[in-house]
Scaffold this motif. Structure first.
Motif, PDB file in Angstrom:
ATOM      1  N   ARG A   5      -4.511  13.464   3.426  1.00  0.00           N
ATOM      2  CA  ARG A   5      -4.523  13.069   2.023  1.00  0.00           C
ATOM      3  C   ARG A   5      -5.735  13.733   1.371  1.00  0.00           C
ATOM      4  O   ARG A   5      -6.687  14.116   2.045  1.00  0.00           O
ATOM      5  N   GLU A  41      -9.117  14.060  -0.531  1.00  0.00           N
ATOM      6  CA  GLU A  41     -10.342  13.302  -0.749  1.00  0.00           C
ATOM      7  C   GLU A  41     -11.446  14.276  -1.113  1.00  0.00           C
ATOM      8  O   GLU A  41     -11.405  15.443  -0.724  1.00  0.00           O
ATOM      9  N   THR A  57       0.820  -1.206   0.000  1.00  0.00           N
ATOM     10  CA  THR A  57       0.000   0.000   0.000  1.00  0.00           C
ATOM     11  C   THR A  57       0.857   1.261   0.000  1.00  0.00           C
ATOM     12  O   THR A  57       1.942   1.292   0.569  1.00  0.00           O
ATOM     13  N   TYR A  58       0.324   2.271  -0.667  1.00  0.00           N
ATOM     14  CA  TYR A  58       0.949   3.590  -0.673  1.00  0.00           C
ATOM     15  C   TYR A  58      -0.125   4.613  -0.973  1.00  0.00           C
ATOM     16  O   TYR A  58      -1.214   4.279  -1.422  1.00  0.00           O
ATOM     17  N   ASP A  59       0.168   5.882  -0.692  1.00  0.00           N
ATOM     18  CA  ASP A  59      -0.791   6.948  -0.975  1.00  0.00           C
ATOM     19  C   ASP A  59      -0.031   8.260  -1.061  1.00  0.00           C
ATOM     20  O   ASP A  59       1.152   8.333  -0.700  1.00  0.00           O
ATOM     21  N   ARG A  60      -0.718   9.272  -1.536  1.00  0.00           N
ATOM     22  CA  ARG A  60      -0.147  10.618  -1.637  1.00  0.00           C
ATOM     23  C   ARG A  60      -0.673  11.421  -0.457  1.00  0.00           C
ATOM     24  O   ARG A  60      -1.877  11.501  -0.240  1.00  0.00           O
TER      25      ARG A  60
END
Length: 79
Positions: A70, A72, A36-39
């Protein structure tokens, strides 16, 4: 031939290091788990594309859960 870019892993950093990296770069793509990864972005800035807004979330770090932001889409509440 190019080397694969390794994303910083939040699990290998302290919460303060994670937050400082995001703050200094204004936004950063970080690994948060084995797959998993995210900005993640600063709370106050223009790193999110409209209509998205910075929303608080937690990521794992060496010293426990860490609050970061993050992008959204906002939840539209009825009038």
């Amino acid at each position: 031939m190019s080397a694969a870019y390794a994303r910083p892993d939040t699990r290998a950093m302290t919460c303060a290091q994670t937050q400082a990296l995001i703050k200094s770069d204004h936004a950063a793509v970080l690994t948060t788990g084995p797959n998993t990864y995210d900005r993640f972005v600063r709370q106050f800035g223009n790193e999110c594309d409209w209509p998205e807004v910075p929303v608080s979330t937690a990521v794992p770090t060496k010293d426990g859960g860490c609050r970061v932001y993050r992008c959204e889409e906002p939840i539209n509440l009825p009038d």
